[in-house]
Design a protein around this motif. Structure first.
Motif, short mmCIF file in Angstrom:
data_model
loop_
_atom_site.label_atom_id
_atom_site.label_comp_id
_atom_site.label_asym_id
_atom_site.label_seq_id
_atom_site.Cartn_x
_atom_site.Cartn_y
_atom_site.Cartn_z
N ASP A 40 0.84 -1.20 0.00
CA ASP A 40 0.00 0.00 0.00
C ASP A 40 0.87 1.25 0.00
O ASP A 40 1.85 1.32 0.75
CB ASP A 40 -0.91 0.03 1.23
CG ASP A 40 -1.95 -1.09 1.21
OD1 ASP A 40 -2.26 -1.61 0.12
OD2 ASP A 40 -2.44 -1.44 2.30
N LYS A 41 0.50 2.21 -0.81
CA LYS A 41 1.28 3.45 -0.89
C LYS A 41 1.19 4.25 0.40
O LYS A 41 0.18 4.21 1.10
CB LYS A 41 0.82 4.29 -2.07
CG LYS A 41 1.21 3.67 -3.40
CD LYS A 41 0.86 4.56 -4.55
CE LYS A 41 1.32 3.90 -5.84
NZ LYS A 41 0.91 4.66 -7.02
N ALA A 42 2.26 4.96 0.68
CA ALA A 42 2.31 5.88 1.82
C ALA A 42 2.11 7.29 1.31
O ALA A 42 2.24 7.56 0.11
CB ALA A 42 3.66 5.76 2.53
N ALA A 43 1.79 8.18 2.22
CA ALA A 43 1.63 9.60 1.88
C ALA A 43 2.47 10.42 2.84
O ALA A 43 2.38 10.23 4.06
CB ALA A 43 0.16 10.00 1.96
N VAL A 44 3.26 11.32 2.31
CA VAL A 44 4.14 12.11 3.16
C VAL A 44 3.35 13.07 4.05
O VAL A 44 3.89 13.59 5.02
CB VAL A 44 5.20 12.88 2.35
CG1 VAL A 44 6.12 11.89 1.64
CG2 VAL A 44 4.57 13.83 1.37
N ASP A 45 2.07 13.28 3.74
CA ASP A 45 1.24 14.16 4.56
C ASP A 45 0.24 13.39 5.43
O ASP A 45 -0.68 13.96 5.98
CB ASP A 45 0.51 15.17 3.68
CG ASP A 45 -0.40 14.53 2.66
OD1 ASP A 45 -0.34 13.30 2.48
OD2 ASP A 45 -1.18 15.26 2.02
N ASN A 46 0.46 12.07 5.59
CA ASN A 46 -0.45 11.25 6.39
C ASN A 46 0.35 10.37 7.35
O ASN A 46 0.79 9.27 6.98
CB ASN A 46 -1.32 10.39 5.49
CG ASN A 46 -2.33 9.57 6.27
OD1 ASN A 46 -2.36 9.57 7.49
ND2 ASN A 46 -3.18 8.84 5.55
N PRO A 47 0.52 10.80 8.60
CA PRO A 47 1.31 10.03 9.56
C PRO A 47 0.80 8.61 9.80
O PRO A 47 1.56 7.76 10.24
CB PRO A 47 1.21 10.86 10.85
CG PRO A 47 0.92 12.25 10.38
CD PRO A 47 0.08 12.09 9.14
N ALA A 48 -0.45 8.34 9.49
CA ALA A 48 -0.98 6.98 9.66
C ALA A 48 -0.30 6.00 8.71
O ALA A 48 -0.38 4.78 8.92
CB ALA A 48 -2.49 6.97 9.45
N THR A 49 0.38 6.50 7.68
CA THR A 49 1.06 5.63 6.71
C THR A 49 2.56 5.51 7.00
O THR A 49 3.28 4.89 6.22
CB THR A 49 0.84 6.13 5.27
OG1 THR A 49 1.47 7.40 5.09
CG2 THR A 49 -0.63 6.23 4.94
N TRP A 50 3.02 6.08 8.09
CA TRP A 50 4.43 6.03 8.46
C TRP A 50 4.63 4.95 9.51
O TRP A 50 3.70 4.49 10.15
CB TRP A 50 4.90 7.36 9.02
CG TRP A 50 4.58 8.56 8.18
CD1 TRP A 50 4.18 8.58 6.87
CD2 TRP A 50 4.61 9.91 8.60
NE1 TRP A 50 3.98 9.86 6.46
CE2 TRP A 50 4.23 10.71 7.50
CE3 TRP A 50 4.91 10.54 9.80
CZ2 TRP A 50 4.16 12.10 7.57
CZ3 TRP A 50 4.84 11.92 9.87
CH2 TRP A 50 4.48 12.68 8.76
N SER A 51 5.88 4.56 9.73
CA SER A 51 6.19 3.50 10.69
C SER A 51 7.47 3.79 11.46
O SER A 51 8.27 4.62 11.03
CB SER A 51 6.37 2.17 9.95
OG SER A 51 5.18 1.75 9.37
N PRO A 52 7.68 3.07 12.55
CA PRO A 52 8.97 3.14 13.24
C PRO A 52 10.09 2.58 12.35
O PRO A 52 9.84 1.78 11.44
CB PRO A 52 8.77 2.25 14.47
CG PRO A 52 7.29 2.18 14.67
CD PRO A 52 6.71 2.26 13.28
N PHE A 53 11.29 2.98 12.65
CA PHE A 53 12.45 2.59 11.84
C PHE A 53 12.57 1.08 11.68
O PHE A 53 12.80 0.58 10.58
CB PHE A 53 13.73 3.16 12.47
CG PHE A 53 14.96 2.64 11.78
CD1 PHE A 53 15.35 3.15 10.55
CD2 PHE A 53 15.72 1.63 12.36
CE1 PHE A 53 16.48 2.66 9.90
CE2 PHE A 53 16.85 1.14 11.72
CZ PHE A 53 17.23 1.66 10.50
N MET A 54 12.46 0.31 12.76
CA MET A 54 12.71 -1.12 12.68
C MET A 54 11.68 -1.83 11.79
O MET A 54 12.01 -2.84 11.16
CB MET A 54 12.77 -1.76 14.06
CG MET A 54 14.06 -1.44 14.81
SD MET A 54 15.60 -1.75 13.89
CE MET A 54 15.53 -3.50 13.58
N VAL A 55 10.47 -1.34 11.71
CA VAL A 55 9.47 -1.93 10.81
C VAL A 55 9.93 -1.72 9.37
O VAL A 55 9.88 -2.63 8.55
CB VAL A 55 8.08 -1.32 11.06
CG1 VAL A 55 7.06 -1.84 10.06
CG2 VAL A 55 7.62 -1.59 12.49
N ALA A 56 10.39 -0.51 9.07
CA ALA A 56 10.91 -0.21 7.72
C ALA A 56 12.17 -1.03 7.45
O ALA A 56 12.32 -1.60 6.36
CB ALA A 56 11.19 1.28 7.58
#
Length: 83
Positions: A40-56
């Motif tokens: 699923d695509k992420a959006a730089v303006d939507n924190p719900a699509t971001w993750s902690p470093f270790m998940v990435a």
């Protein structure tokens, strides 16, 4: 990805996304994806699509994507020096 090369201050921020290379208008670009849902695509303006470093990091290590990056803003700025 060399974890030790990434400053701890950045690793602590939960604003990481993945990316895959894609061709757009004849040029290569990095399309952001969600680390916790790599299809699923992420959006730089939507924190719900971001993750902690270790998940990435785990998604990159599993070979699911081309790389990971941190979303800028919130006192983070970047400079593109390769062009």
């Amino acid at each position: 990805m060399n974890v030790d090369a990434i400053p701890a201050e950045l690793r602590e921020r939960p604003q990481w996304v993945l990316w895959r290379t894609a061709r757009r208008d004849g040029k290569l670009t990095k399309v952001p994806y969600q680390a916790h849902r790599p299809n699923d695509k992420a959006a730089v303006d939507n924190p719900a699509t971001w993750s902690p470093f270790m998940v990435a990091y785990d998604a990159v290590a599993d070979g699911k994507v081309d790389g990971a990056g941190i979303v800028l803003g919130d006192a983070l700025v970047g400079v593109d020096l390769d062009h």
